[in-house]
Design an enzyme around this catalytic site. Sequence first.
Site, PDB file in Angstrom:
ATOM      1  N   LYS A 289     -12.644  15.566  12.039  1.00  0.00           N
ATOM      2  CA  LYS A 289     -13.067  14.030  12.161  1.00  0.00           C
ATOM      3  C   LYS A 289     -14.495  14.187  12.643  1.00  0.00           C
ATOM      4  O   LYS A 289     -15.354  13.070  12.147  1.00  0.00           O
ATOM      5  CB  LYS A 289     -12.078  13.366  13.043  1.00  0.00           C
ATOM      6  CG  LYS A 289     -10.890  12.986  12.640  1.00  0.00           C
ATOM      7  CD  LYS A 289      -9.846  12.314  13.381  1.00  0.00           C
ATOM      8  CE  LYS A 289      -8.459  12.341  12.887  1.00  0.00           C
ATOM      9  NZ  LYS A 289      -7.699  11.785  14.077  1.00  0.00           N
TER      10      LYS A 289
ATOM     11  N   GLU B 227       1.602  20.826  13.369  1.00  0.00           N
ATOM     12  CA  GLU B 227       0.842  20.251  14.669  1.00  0.00           C
ATOM     13  C   GLU B 227       1.056  20.586  16.068  1.00  0.00           C
ATOM     14  O   GLU B 227       0.385  20.381  16.926  1.00  0.00           O
ATOM     15  CB  GLU B 227       0.661  18.688  14.127  1.00  0.00           C
ATOM     16  CG  GLU B 227      -0.522  17.955  14.330  1.00  0.00           C
ATOM     17  CD  GLU B 227      -0.660  16.741  13.622  1.00  0.00           C
ATOM     18  OE1 GLU B 227      -1.223  16.501  12.865  1.00  0.00           O
ATOM     19  OE2 GLU B 227       0.033  15.922  14.370  1.00  0.00           O
TER      20      GLU B 227
ATOM     21  N   HIS C  54       9.452  31.406  -9.843  1.00  0.00           N
ATOM     22  CA  HIS C  54       8.652  31.845 -11.162  1.00  0.00           C
ATOM     23  C   HIS C  54       6.917  31.864 -10.612  1.00  0.00           C
ATOM     24  O   HIS C  54       6.164  31.661 -11.480  1.00  0.00           O
ATOM     25  CB  HIS C  54       8.816  30.851 -12.162  1.00  0.00           C
ATOM     26  CG  HIS C  54      10.197  31.054 -12.537  1.00  0.00           C
ATOM     27  ND1 HIS C  54      10.794  31.699 -13.646  1.00  0.00           N
ATOM     28  CD2 HIS C  54      11.344  30.476 -12.023  1.00  0.00           C
ATOM     29  CE1 HIS C  54      11.990  31.482 -13.943  1.00  0.00           C
ATOM     30  NE2 HIS C  54      12.412  30.950 -12.561  1.00  0.00           N
TER      31      HIS C  54
HETATM   32  O1  PA5 Z   1       1.434  13.314  14.336  1.00  0.00           O
HETATM   33  C1  PA5 Z   1       0.253  12.886  14.827  1.00  0.00           C
HETATM   34  O2  PA5 Z   1       0.213  12.574  15.803  1.00  0.00           O
HETATM   35  C2  PA5 Z   1      -0.476  12.738  13.710  1.00  0.00           C
HETATM   36  O3  PA5 Z   1      -0.270  13.278  12.483  1.00  0.00           O
HETATM   37  C3  PA5 Z   1      -0.688  11.205  13.338  1.00  0.00           C
HETATM   38  O4  PA5 Z   1       0.510  10.658  13.074  1.00  0.00           O
HETATM   39  C4  PA5 Z   1      -1.708  10.703  12.280  1.00  0.00           C
HETATM   40  O5  PA5 Z   1      -2.773  11.369  12.584  1.00  0.00           O
HETATM   41  C5  PA5 Z   1      -1.992   9.267  12.118  1.00  0.00           C
HETATM   42  O6  PA5 Z   1      -2.241   8.863  13.163  1.00  0.00           O
HETATM   43  P1  PA5 Z   1      -2.003   7.221  13.534  1.00  0.00           P
HETATM   44  O7  PA5 Z   1      -0.620   6.981  13.459  1.00  0.00           O
HETATM   45  O8  PA5 Z   1      -2.727   6.883  14.834  1.00  0.00           O
HETATM   46  O9  PA5 Z   1      -2.932   6.443  12.433  1.00  0.00           O
END
Ligand code: PA5
Length: 462
Positions: free
Chosen positions: A427, A292, A313
């Site tokens: 989304k 990310e 394996h």
């Molecule tokens: O690292 C990030 O920003 C994302 O993975 C969020 O943690 C994830 O989308 C969950 O978001 P939130 O904590 O707003 O529910």
Amino acid sequence: MNNTSMKSINLRIDHAVGFIHPDILSACIKDAEKAFQALTNRTGAGREFLGWLDLPEQTSQAELDQIAKVVSRFQTLDAIVVIGIGGSYLGARAIMEALQHNFQSFLKNKQSHIFYAGQNLSEDYLSELVDVLDELSYGIIVISKSGTTTEPGIAFRILREHLAKQIGDDESAKRIVAVTDKEKGALKKMSDKTGYQTFVIPDDVGGRYSVLTAVGLLPIAASGIPIHELIGGAEAMKKRCMEKTDWKENPALAYAILRNALYRSGKHTEIMAVYNPKLQMFAEWWKQLYGESEGKEGKGIFPASVSFTTDLHSLGQYIQDGERFLFETILSVTSNERMLQIPSSLQNADGLNYLTGKRLEEVNKMAETGTMLAHLDGNVPNLILEIPKLTSYYLGQLIYLFEFACGISGYMLGVNPFDQPGVEAYKKNMFALLKKPGFESESEKIYNRLKSSSGSPVDSSQ
Ligand code: PA5
């Protein structure tokens, strides 16, 4: 300081440097110096999200006391459900799975069982969790920074109603703790209205860098793991990361330099290899952190993981002999908690008597060394992170090392390692498909697109 806190995680770089052209390495060392300055002087992209840099030492005693109170309130319960996804889930689970007994739920005298929810949209998963919770006393820790994420939102809606049916509205409100923004989002509003206890995720800490806030600390503490050691480990690693020594002495800097140098040498996929299944979730946390943070603008090392020897394996064949764009980062745990010797056998029908008296871990280590050498022969360079032991303290070190290195590495790539614009695309489509208010025009477009390319959209009424 206890004995373990005197030692530190070590990065072995000798099986990677030889694969890199000296000019590429020099360029990376220079870029890393600039990236280090941008990160530590807080002048780079996403600098408003650097609160995690100071978390280990800034965790207040008041917050730790609040966490301890929740833990003692919840410890009489059979189970705790931790609701969250992505950065609001992976870190806590990674630490818990690394440190808990593999078969925790079957132990007598056990801690409250920890379940996870909101990390997927599977109807089977949540229904089956509800089946189990029907028979148990439980509490909920719901974690969402935005307070509006769909997956944990749905899981929380279903489970808070389940809990209220089980013990009534007032009692269930006492069994729910929320970790969220200090003022924004549906979860914060709901908590204020209903009276759930809340913990705050600081504005300047993004989800995937939040494991050392209440996001990780609360569930980890609830599972019985000493969080002060986790924080202590992170603090010790912070000192090492901040030191401006030779890059080879700074494990975060060395890691960032070498993975970028390997990337620039054509190795665009990094595989984290673990030899203890307890570290599989840690690799998941790492994949999210790096995937990310770095995968954007058409750039980025693809983070993958394998669990050895199982995957020897399976994917082992590809790693040894397939396309040559891979390098490995091995999490190598030096000493083991448990001891299991291989017994001798009178008949030796299985031909394994040559192993008699050896510890299973010795066999595992030889598999690790043998694999590492074979992969080197197969043109797969590797970086080895030597972890003295699987403890809360060393995992704290590892978390900080990877977070710090991720900031540097992202800047070296030329991206903002603290945003995640790409996660919105699915989304938008999902909301349009589900006809969420506000997405009407997108809805029409997406349904037309589906009709023209691949038949009718899924009919949710069926
Ligand atoms: O690292 C990030 O920003 C994302 O993975 C969020 O943690 C994830 O989308 C969950 O978001 P939130 O904590 O707003 O529910």
